[in-house]
Design a protein around this motif. Sequence first.
Motif, PDB file in Angstrom:
ATOM      1  N   ILE A   1       0.823  -1.216   0.000  1.00 31.69           N
ATOM      2  CA  ILE A   1       0.000   0.000   0.000  1.00 31.69           C
ATOM      3  C   ILE A   1       0.854   1.262   0.000  1.00 31.69           C
ATOM      4  O   ILE A   1       0.555   2.206  -0.749  1.00 31.69           O
ATOM      5  CB  ILE A   1      -0.975  -0.021   1.189  1.00 31.69           C
ATOM      6  CG1 ILE A   1      -2.001  -1.133   0.998  1.00 31.69           C
ATOM      7  CG2 ILE A   1      -1.685   1.318   1.343  1.00 31.69           C
ATOM      8  CD1 ILE A   1      -3.015  -1.241   2.116  1.00 31.69           C
TER       9      ILE A   1
ATOM     10  N   LYS B   1       0.548   4.060  -2.903  1.00 33.63           N
ATOM     11  CA  LYS B   1       0.215   5.426  -2.520  1.00 33.63           C
ATOM     12  C   LYS B   1       1.277   6.402  -3.012  1.00 33.63           C
ATOM     13  O   LYS B   1       0.951   7.502  -3.496  1.00 33.63           O
ATOM     14  CB  LYS B   1       0.071   5.515  -1.003  1.00 33.63           C
ATOM     15  CG  LYS B   1      -0.540   6.806  -0.509  1.00 33.63           C
ATOM     16  CD  LYS B   1      -0.902   6.719   0.955  1.00 33.63           C
ATOM     17  CE  LYS B   1      -1.630   7.986   1.402  1.00 33.63           C
ATOM     18  NZ  LYS B   1      -2.059   7.903   2.814  1.00 33.63           N
TER      19      LYS B   1
ATOM     20  N   CYS C   1      -6.936  -0.309  -7.627  1.00 37.33           N
ATOM     21  CA  CYS C   1      -6.860  -0.423  -6.158  1.00 37.33           C
ATOM     22  C   CYS C   1      -8.230  -0.742  -5.571  1.00 37.33           C
ATOM     23  O   CYS C   1      -8.353  -1.532  -4.626  1.00 37.33           O
ATOM     24  CB  CYS C   1      -6.314   0.867  -5.564  1.00 37.33           C
ATOM     25  SG  CYS C   1      -4.602   1.228  -5.988  1.00 37.33           S
TER      26      CYS C   1
ATOM     27  N   SER D   1      -9.822   3.631  -2.469  1.00 37.46           N
ATOM     28  CA  SER D   1      -9.054   4.271  -3.541  1.00 37.46           C
ATOM     29  C   SER D   1      -9.011   5.780  -3.362  1.00 37.46           C
ATOM     30  O   SER D   1      -8.005   6.418  -3.671  1.00 37.46           O
ATOM     31  CB  SER D   1      -9.660   3.910  -4.899  1.00 37.46           C
ATOM     32  OG  SER D   1     -10.944   4.492  -5.046  1.00 37.46           O
TER      33      SER D   1
ATOM     34  N   VAL E   1      -6.421   6.377  -0.634  1.00 37.77           N
ATOM     35  CA  VAL E   1      -5.038   6.205  -1.089  1.00 37.77           C
ATOM     36  C   VAL E   1      -4.606   7.381  -1.949  1.00 37.77           C
ATOM     37  O   VAL E   1      -3.460   7.826  -1.902  1.00 37.77           O
ATOM     38  CB  VAL E   1      -4.906   4.873  -1.861  1.00 37.77           C
ATOM     39  CG1 VAL E   1      -3.545   4.772  -2.535  1.00 37.77           C
ATOM     40  CG2 VAL E   1      -5.087   3.713  -0.910  1.00 37.77           C
ATOM     41  N   THR E   2      -5.517   7.926  -2.761  1.00 41.08           N
ATOM     42  CA  THR E   2      -5.171   8.999  -3.700  1.00 41.08           C
ATOM     43  C   THR E   2      -5.713  10.334  -3.220  1.00 41.08           C
ATOM     44  O   THR E   2      -6.302  11.095  -3.986  1.00 41.08           O
ATOM     45  CB  THR E   2      -5.737   8.678  -5.086  1.00 41.08           C
ATOM     46  OG1 THR E   2      -7.172   8.576  -4.979  1.00 41.08           O
ATOM     47  CG2 THR E   2      -5.205   7.377  -5.618  1.00 41.08           C
TER      48      THR E   2
END
Length: 302
Positions: free
Chosen positions: A134, A138, A213, A231, A234-235
């Motif tokens: 992860i 990321k 993801c 997702s 993460v973004t």
Amino acid sequence: RRLRDKLLEPTRNADRTFQGFKEQYESVDMYTYVDESYTTPQNDYAPGTWRSKLARFFFFEQTWFFLIVVGFAQAVLALCIDYAHTRIHHFKKMAASTGNPVLDFISYVCVSVAFALLAYFATKHAPTSAGSGIPVVKSSLAGIRLPHYFDLRTLVAKIVGLVASFGAGLSIGKEGPYVHIAAIITYQMARLPVFARIRDNWVLRYQMMAAGCAAGVATAFGAPIGGVIFSIEVTTTFYLVKNLWKGFFCAAAATALVKILGEQGLVAFFVTKFQPLPYGLQELLLFAAMGILFGLGGVLFT
């Protein structure tokens, strides 16, 4: 002048070192969005023919085909990993069923150690496959270029290491490895010539990776909406609103294939059977009041 040059030499060396590091791991500008969705496609067919129209249609709509393929590929790999985990579990039970407690214990420990060594050698062969994956995804979605973490050797080592870790009985989860596997699948498929529009548009590639993801989390927990939310998490530095549908579409495709194959005999993920609600109306009102009270307390605390 000689004294000044001597004093400034370490600074110049540091500048050259930093410049080389910057060229190798230079971050892309995620906030410079160039949408090439309406670029005229080029094909070798005569204009106006059905082949030309089909090629044009695939060029503009290949994003959705790409998401379906990524979701299905992630679902198949997740089911294969889960099936291998189940078979290894049965093999360990058979190895520890000789009837002699001491021999059963020794067999169980030896098999677990063998799988642990296999996971170690897989990680040793491809150090980029170590960890959950992860943080790597990321960092990549934040703009850091890490191509070696998304090659095929990392994918194979990640799958072998994950299955071997399950066989060794290690306390690990599926979420991180599945997210990394889905990102690798997306990265490698985006390089295919058939998906030229995605390959030539780096912004679109990052969008597809974010959707991948979501598919990884969806196959781990059977929750496509949770995958989309992950997702976004993460973004957090860069996420387009229209990516919500892309991520949900990819996650839904992966979850649907998992459910279909699970109904045909393969292992379904986290099958639950809920009992009737055992709480009364007074208890539910009390729970709601507690939620409101603690929510207000959290707001005041922050």
